[in-house]
Design a protein around this motif. Sequence first.
Motif, PDB file in Angstrom:
ATOM      1  N   VAL A   1       0.850  -1.193   0.000  1.00 24.89           N
ATOM      2  CA  VAL A   1       0.000   0.000   0.000  1.00 24.89           C
ATOM      3  C   VAL A   1       0.883   1.240   0.000  1.00 24.89           C
ATOM      4  N   GLU A   2       0.540   2.202  -0.855  1.00 26.88           N
ATOM      5  CA  GLU A   2       1.185   3.512  -0.850  1.00 26.88           C
ATOM      6  C   GLU A   2       0.101   4.579  -0.714  1.00 26.88           C
ATOM      7  N   VAL A   3       0.366   5.596   0.102  1.00 29.10           N
ATOM      8  CA  VAL A   3      -0.526   6.746   0.233  1.00 29.10           C
ATOM      9  C   VAL A   3       0.298   7.989  -0.055  1.00 29.10           C
ATOM     10  N   ILE A   4      -0.101   8.740  -1.085  1.00 24.76           N
ATOM     11  CA  ILE A   4       0.610   9.950  -1.496  1.00 24.76           C
ATOM     12  C   ILE A   4      -0.250  11.152  -1.126  1.00 24.76           C
ATOM     13  N   PHE A   5       0.331  12.092  -0.368  1.00 30.41           N
ATOM     14  CA  PHE A   5      -0.389  13.280   0.084  1.00 30.41           C
ATOM     15  C   PHE A   5       0.082  14.481  -0.731  1.00 30.41           C
ATOM     16  N   PHE A   6      -0.871  15.129  -1.402  1.00 28.40           N
ATOM     17  CA  PHE A   6      -0.549  16.302  -2.206  1.00 28.40           C
ATOM     18  C   PHE A   6      -0.671  17.566  -1.356  1.00 28.40           C
ATOM     19  N   GLY A   7       0.162  18.539  -1.632  1.00 24.25           N
ATOM     20  CA  GLY A   7       0.207  19.787  -0.893  1.00 24.25           C
ATOM     21  C   GLY A   7       1.613  20.337  -0.974  1.00 24.25           C
ATOM     22  N   ASP A   8       1.785  21.623  -0.692  1.00 22.21           N
ATOM     23  CA  ASP A   8       3.093  22.253  -0.828  1.00 22.21           C
ATOM     24  C   ASP A   8       3.852  22.237   0.483  1.00 22.21           C
ATOM     25  N   ASN A   9       5.079  21.776   0.402  1.00 19.29           N
ATOM     26  CA  ASN A   9       5.975  21.729   1.559  1.00 19.29           C
ATOM     27  C   ASN A   9       7.338  22.209   1.087  1.00 19.29           C
ATOM     28  N   THR A  10       7.744  23.397   1.550  1.00 17.73           N
ATOM     29  CA  THR A  10       9.014  23.982   1.112  1.00 17.73           C
ATOM     30  C   THR A  10      10.107  23.828   2.149  1.00 17.73           C
ATOM     31  N   GLU A  11       9.836  23.056   3.209  1.00 14.36           N
ATOM     32  CA  GLU A  11      10.863  22.837   4.212  1.00 14.36           C
ATOM     33  C   GLU A  11      11.918  21.852   3.699  1.00 14.36           C
ATOM     34  N   ASN A  12      12.980  21.698   4.448  1.00 11.18           N
ATOM     35  CA  ASN A  12      14.047  20.734   4.149  1.00 11.18           C
ATOM     36  C   ASN A  12      14.833  21.077   2.893  1.00 11.18           C
ATOM     37  N   ASN A  13      14.752  22.344   2.444  1.00 10.74           N
ATOM     38  CA  ASN A  13      15.605  22.828   1.351  1.00 10.74           C
ATOM     39  C   ASN A  13      15.497  21.983   0.085  1.00 10.74           C
ATOM     40  N   GLY A  14      14.286  21.618  -0.236  1.00 16.34           N
ATOM     41  CA  GLY A  14      14.077  20.889  -1.480  1.00 16.34           C
ATOM     42  C   GLY A  14      14.468  19.436  -1.445  1.00 16.34           C
ATOM     43  N   GLN A  15      14.693  18.874  -0.264  1.00 14.60           N
ATOM     44  CA  GLN A  15      15.137  17.491  -0.153  1.00 14.60           C
ATOM     45  C   GLN A  15      13.973  16.560   0.200  1.00 14.60           C
ATOM     46  N   VAL A  16      14.206  15.285  -0.014  1.00 15.86           N
ATOM     47  CA  VAL A  16      13.301  14.228   0.440  1.00 15.86           C
ATOM     48  C   VAL A  16      13.933  13.608   1.674  1.00 15.86           C
ATOM     49  N   THR A  17      13.218  13.640   2.791  1.00 14.91           N
ATOM     50  CA  THR A  17      13.788  13.162   4.053  1.00 14.91           C
ATOM     51  C   THR A  17      12.900  12.089   4.668  1.00 14.91           C
ATOM     52  N   ILE A  18      13.517  11.244   5.442  1.00 15.96           N
ATOM     53  CA  ILE A  18      12.799  10.150   6.089  1.00 15.96           C
ATOM     54  C   ILE A  18      11.981  10.689   7.252  1.00 15.96           C
ATOM     55  N   ASN A  19      10.735  10.267   7.312  1.00 14.95           N
ATOM     56  CA  ASN A  19       9.867  10.541   8.461  1.00 14.95           C
ATOM     57  C   ASN A  19      10.087   9.409   9.461  1.00 14.95           C
TER      58      ASN A  19
END
Length: 552
Positions: free
Chosen positions: A518-536
């Motif tokens: 299962v994958e859940v993708i959440f749409f919305g704008d997030n400009t934190e983390n300097n444009g990176q993809v980070t682990i939650n």
Amino acid sequence: MNTKKLSLALLSGLVLTGAWYYRDTLLGASETGFPIAGESSSTPSATTTAVGPGATEGPRKVVAVDSESVYTGTLSAGPGGRVSKEVENNGEKVVEMLTPEQATSKLRRNEESYFVGRGKGVWRYDVVQVPSNDPIEDDHAEKIIEVPPTVVPVEEGQEAGPSDWMFWGVFDGHSGWTTSAKLRQVLITFVAREISNTYKAAVTDPTSKTPSPESIDNAIKKGFLQLDHEIIHESVDKVFKNPSKLVAAETLAPALSGSCALLAFYESRSKLLRVAVTGDSRAVLGRRGSNGKWTATPLSEDQTGSNESEAERMRKEHPGEEYVVRNGRVLGGLEPSRAFGDAFYKWSYDTQLKIKNQFFGRTPSTLLKTPPYVTAEPAITTTRIEPEKGDFLVMATDGLWEMLTNEEVVGLVGKWLDDQKAASKDGKPWFGSWFGGKDQGMLPVEVTTNDATGQRQPVRIKQWGVTAKDSERFVCEDRNAATHLVRNALGGMNQDMLCALLTLPSPYSRRYRDDLTVEVIFFGDNTENNGQVTINKEATATVGNDTPQAKL
């Protein structure tokens, strides 16, 4: 689908003697569980084996499975380790049931969650896998590609700078794991390359600087079909050039097994989401309406022999072949009508016979007249996403949709989001909350009765005998939205059902639940983390390092 009866949580007060391990008593049990305590039995008593440290004295919950049914109860056992007993040659197995804590640990073992801080319309995605087969036959892949304006020109009214192409894929393997593993490795690359070529061709076209929607769809289809051609036909050419059984086994493995594929492609500048489906995995969009409830919109249609539109397509492609679709299956065998691999439905009779004689394989079916009967060509839908409204996408293999409806899935994610939002406002932990209580008995989703989309209703509900209302079925206990869905699919508030289903070992578990991705993708704008993809980290099982799985 042939379903076996599941009888759960009905005998928690009973004590099972060792004699009930045996076949004549086990198969003689009623569908509501084992014989009541104190019944006589002429079967010799068996010795309970206890292996490993940490067990306590007194009754412990167990799960017993035979060729037809699964039962739960309690077993009176002395000190020692976990209870485990298998009766040879008869197929029965009795194992100690997982505790709720152990079940939760198993659910969360493969969960992942990532924050997408790129300000491109996606802010998070969650993933989980729970195997039933050993090894799991499902797989998944994610990739983010930053595309310069020279490839995707900036149109009037659009934000300047590069665009993001974001891909998510779930792959439901069958007859083995090798095809789905191949898709994880290269399908996104094949598709992205074709889309890139299409954009580059449009940029050099003086009449149009952007490709047409049809040309992008065709690029996705071309990527799918090129990969399947490599799996099915190029592999055969390779093994006949190097006639070694070892080489043949390795090279032909992705062709001999099969896999459905569900691929989502989001283009951040246009905010267009394309969903390509080959097989019966499913994508559903959640969108909040003006009344505060969520609506569930299917973005794919299940492609099986039971889908009349697919059956009609195959009959037209193979006129006069009475058994092209039989009992809802291709030639009476394969349920998905579209898939990667599955060479026995694609190779010619002569090719199959040659491979069998020179290497290995099975005798071709006498029904094989005009292959291919199965195609990897996807059906594609296009939807404009509204990130500012909090749209989300659920993608899952059919193991989830066997258990929950589209509306239940969207409602469960909607409820999960509401709990997250409430927790962020008052600072109280949401984790562990229940659905019961005033105005919380129903999921926050619009329920429709439209059955015109080819979607199958959950078959497990009848098999498991589920009759409870939402307020008695569902629970919020997980910080990963995908894990949240799987927990509620497997029992939710009914912890005995959840624990029993997760206790069942392979291959017995396959009768009652499929592999789950299962994958859940959440749409919305997030400009934190300097444009990176980070682990939650709060919603990810283990973190070896901070390198995200999604590559830029």
